[in-house]
Write a protein that holds these residues in place. Structure first.
Motif, PDB file in Angstrom:
ATOM      1  N   ALA A   4       1.892   9.244  -2.324  1.00  0.00           N
ATOM      2  CA  ALA A   4       3.269   9.556  -1.919  1.00  0.00           C
ATOM      3  C   ALA A   4       4.207   8.580  -2.616  1.00  0.00           C
ATOM      4  N   THR A   5       4.302   8.692  -3.926  1.00  0.00           N
ATOM      5  CA  THR A   5       5.044   7.696  -4.703  1.00  0.00           C
ATOM      6  C   THR A   5       6.542   7.718  -4.447  1.00  0.00           C
ATOM      7  N   ASP A   6       7.075   8.825  -3.951  1.00  0.00           N
ATOM      8  CA  ASP A   6       8.524   8.933  -3.771  1.00  0.00           C
ATOM      9  C   ASP A   6       9.005   8.650  -2.352  1.00  0.00           C
ATOM     10  N   LEU A   7       8.096   8.331  -1.437  1.00  0.00           N
ATOM     11  CA  LEU A   7       8.514   8.066  -0.055  1.00  0.00           C
ATOM     12  C   LEU A   7       9.371   6.816   0.032  1.00  0.00           C
ATOM     13  N   ASP A   8      10.295   6.826   0.968  1.00  0.00           N
ATOM     14  CA  ASP A   8      11.125   5.662   1.260  1.00  0.00           C
ATOM     15  C   ASP A   8      10.417   4.837   2.333  1.00  0.00           C
ATOM     16  N   ALA A   9      10.090   3.595   2.022  1.00  0.00           N
ATOM     17  CA  ALA A   9       9.319   2.751   2.946  1.00  0.00           C
ATOM     18  C   ALA A   9      10.051   2.531   4.266  1.00  0.00           C
ATOM     19  N   GLY A  10      11.349   2.328   4.215  1.00  0.00           N
ATOM     20  CA  GLY A  10      12.118   2.116   5.433  1.00  0.00           C
ATOM     21  C   GLY A  10      12.117   3.341   6.331  1.00  0.00           C
ATOM     22  N   GLU A  11      12.348   4.520   5.738  1.00  0.00           N
ATOM     23  CA  GLU A  11      12.337   5.756   6.525  1.00  0.00           C
ATOM     24  C   GLU A  11      10.967   6.002   7.135  1.00  0.00           C
ATOM     25  N   GLN A  12       9.906   5.758   6.357  1.00  0.00           N
ATOM     26  CA  GLN A  12       8.562   5.989   6.873  1.00  0.00           C
ATOM     27  C   GLN A  12       8.231   4.991   7.982  1.00  0.00           C
ATOM     28  N   ALA A  13       8.621   3.736   7.817  1.00  0.00           N
ATOM     29  CA  ALA A  13       8.383   2.729   8.858  1.00  0.00           C
ATOM     30  C   ALA A  13       9.112   3.107  10.142  1.00  0.00           C
ATOM     31  N   ALA A  14      10.334   3.631  10.005  1.00  0.00           N
ATOM     32  CA  ALA A  14      11.088   4.066  11.186  1.00  0.00           C
ATOM     33  C   ALA A  14      10.368   5.219  11.886  1.00  0.00           C
ATOM     34  N   ARG A  15       9.797   6.141  11.114  1.00  0.00           N
ATOM     35  CA  ARG A  15       9.023   7.243  11.713  1.00  0.00           C
ATOM     36  C   ARG A  15       7.810   6.699  12.464  1.00  0.00           C
ATOM     37  N   TYR A  16       7.118   5.765  11.852  1.00  0.00           N
ATOM     38  CA  TYR A  16       5.943   5.171  12.500  1.00  0.00           C
ATOM     39  C   TYR A  16       6.349   4.479  13.800  1.00  0.00           C
ATOM     40  N   ALA A  17       7.447   3.726  13.744  1.00  0.00           N
ATOM     41  CA  ALA A  17       7.919   3.018  14.939  1.00  0.00           C
ATOM     42  C   ALA A  17       8.287   4.010  16.041  1.00  0.00           C
ATOM     43  N   SER A  18       8.982   5.081  15.674  1.00  0.00           N
ATOM     44  CA  SER A  18       9.372   6.103  16.656  1.00  0.00           C
ATOM     45  C   SER A  18       8.160   6.782  17.291  1.00  0.00           C
ATOM     46  N   ALA A  19       7.085   6.871  16.523  1.00  0.00           N
ATOM     47  CA  ALA A  19       5.863   7.496  17.027  1.00  0.00           C
ATOM     48  C   ALA A  19       5.020   6.534  17.860  1.00  0.00           C
ATOM     49  N   GLY A  20       5.443   5.264  17.932  1.00  0.00           N
ATOM     50  CA  GLY A  20       4.748   4.313  18.795  1.00  0.00           C
ATOM     51  C   GLY A  20       3.855   3.310  18.105  1.00  0.00           C
ATOM     52  N   ALA A  21       3.868   3.261  16.785  1.00  0.00           N
ATOM     53  CA  ALA A  21       3.030   2.279  16.086  1.00  0.00           C
ATOM     54  C   ALA A  21       3.401   0.865  16.515  1.00  0.00           C
ATOM     55  N   GLY A  22       2.405   0.045  16.725  1.00  0.00           N
ATOM     56  CA  GLY A  22       2.633  -1.354  17.080  1.00  0.00           C
ATOM     57  C   GLY A  22       2.703  -2.258  15.875  1.00  0.00           C
ATOM     58  N   LEU A  23       2.220  -1.748  14.734  1.00  0.00           N
ATOM     59  CA  LEU A  23       2.208  -2.513  13.492  1.00  0.00           C
ATOM     60  C   LEU A  23       2.381  -1.546  12.338  1.00  0.00           C
ATOM     61  N   VAL A  24       3.181  -1.957  11.355  1.00  0.00           N
ATOM     62  CA  VAL A  24       3.344  -1.173  10.139  1.00  0.00           C
ATOM     63  C   VAL A  24       2.817  -2.015   8.988  1.00  0.00           C
ATOM     64  N   SER A  25       1.759  -1.524   8.365  1.00  0.00           N
ATOM     65  CA  SER A  25       1.137  -2.179   7.218  1.00  0.00           C
ATOM     66  C   SER A  25       1.775  -1.623   5.953  1.00  0.00           C
ATOM     67  N   VAL A  26       2.218  -2.519   5.070  1.00  0.00           N
ATOM     68  CA  VAL A  26       2.885  -2.083   3.844  1.00  0.00           C
ATOM     69  C   VAL A  26       2.143  -2.654   2.639  1.00  0.00           C
ATOM     70  N   LEU A  27       1.647  -1.754   1.802  1.00  0.00           N
ATOM     71  CA  LEU A  27       0.982  -2.185   0.570  1.00  0.00           C
ATOM     72  C   LEU A  27       2.023  -2.738  -0.385  1.00  0.00           C
ATOM     73  N   THR A  28       1.808  -3.961  -0.857  1.00  0.00           N
ATOM     74  CA  THR A  28       2.771  -4.568  -1.785  1.00  0.00           C
ATOM     75  C   THR A  28       2.181  -4.773  -3.168  1.00  0.00           C
ATOM     76  N   GLU A  29       0.921  -4.421  -3.374  1.00  0.00           N
ATOM     77  CA  GLU A  29       0.258  -4.607  -4.664  1.00  0.00           C
ATOM     78  C   GLU A  29       0.758  -3.540  -5.639  1.00  0.00           C
ATOM     79  N   PRO A  30       1.311  -3.946  -6.804  1.00  0.00           N
ATOM     80  CA  PRO A  30       1.978  -2.981  -7.683  1.00  0.00           C
ATOM     81  C   PRO A  30       1.082  -2.152  -8.602  1.00  0.00           C
ATOM     82  N   LYS A  31       0.002  -2.702  -9.109  1.00  0.00           N
ATOM     83  CA  LYS A  31      -0.766  -1.990 -10.137  1.00  0.00           C
ATOM     84  C   LYS A  31      -1.545  -0.811  -9.568  1.00  0.00           C
ATOM     85  N   TRP A  32      -2.369  -1.048  -8.581  1.00  0.00           N
ATOM     86  CA  TRP A  32      -3.261  -0.012  -8.062  1.00  0.00           C
ATOM     87  C   TRP A  32      -2.643   0.793  -6.921  1.00  0.00           C
TER      88      TRP A  32
END
Length: 189
Positions: free
Chosen positions: A37-65
């Motif tokens: 999902a290369t075009d997703l907005d990380a902030g919008e997706q994190a907000a969706r996860y939070a609204s759905a009840g996620a207690g933690l949002v893991s964000v991949l920060t590694e650029p190459k792979w």
């Protein structure tokens, strides 16, 4: 703002609720699956996860792979901060998921809003893991230490890990073994 303590948040959640503590992941790509999902907005997706009840949002920060970056994590932190007042128990934690191998990456994680980081015993020695746990804690972060086998579980415990995650997937063959977690629980007892 200051980081939230992963161990304390999970412990409080366990005392207050019988519901699972859910960790959701933002991942643009992976070495095994390619682009996801290369075009997703990380902030919008994190907000969706939070609204759905996620207690933690893991964000991949590694650029190459994984095609991630620190700005994705920063955007996720901003998004969950905006929802903090609406949530019982506070905002979800933000985890930096990367191949963390040195203190500089811990400093980057804090600077870009992470509450915690993933430390993988598959790429770190026990001594390196202990040093990074100590440095993370000095920054106010309780790291999530990932293990994949019995030797790594024992090393994580000796290194002082307070929160341990079990990866049921062999990182070399990508084969999933759902009996890995029960075996790790036995080792931890």
């Amino acid at each position: 703002g200051p980081p939230r303590d992963l161990y304390a948040v999970i412990a409080a959640h366990r005392r207050a609720s019988e519901e699972l503590f859910v960790a959701a992941e933002f991942k643009r790509a992976s070495p095994s699956k390619g682009d996801i999902a290369t075009d997703l907005d990380a902030g919008e997706q994190a907000a969706r996860y939070a609204s759905a009840g996620a207690g933690l949002v893991s964000v991949l920060t590694e650029p190459k792979w994984f095609k991630g970056n620190l700005e994705d994590m920063e955007a996720a932190r901003r998004a969950v901060n905006e929802q903090a007042s609406e949530r019982l128990g506070g905002r979800p934690l933000v985890l930096r998921k990367d191949f963390v191998i040195d203190e500089f990456q811990l400093l980057e994680a804090r600077a870009f809003g992470a509450d915690t980081v993933l430390l993988m015993l598959s790429i770190l020695s026990e001594a390196e893991t202990k040093a990074l746990i100590d440095k993370a804690q000095a920054l106010g972060m309780t790291p999530l230490v990932e293990v994949v086998n019995e030797a790594e579980m024992k090393a994580a415990l000796r290194a002082g890990a307070r929160v341990i995650g079990v990866n049921n997937r062999n990182l070399h063959t990508f084969k999933v073994d759902l009996m890995t977690t029960p075996r790790m629980v036995e080792v931890a007892r």
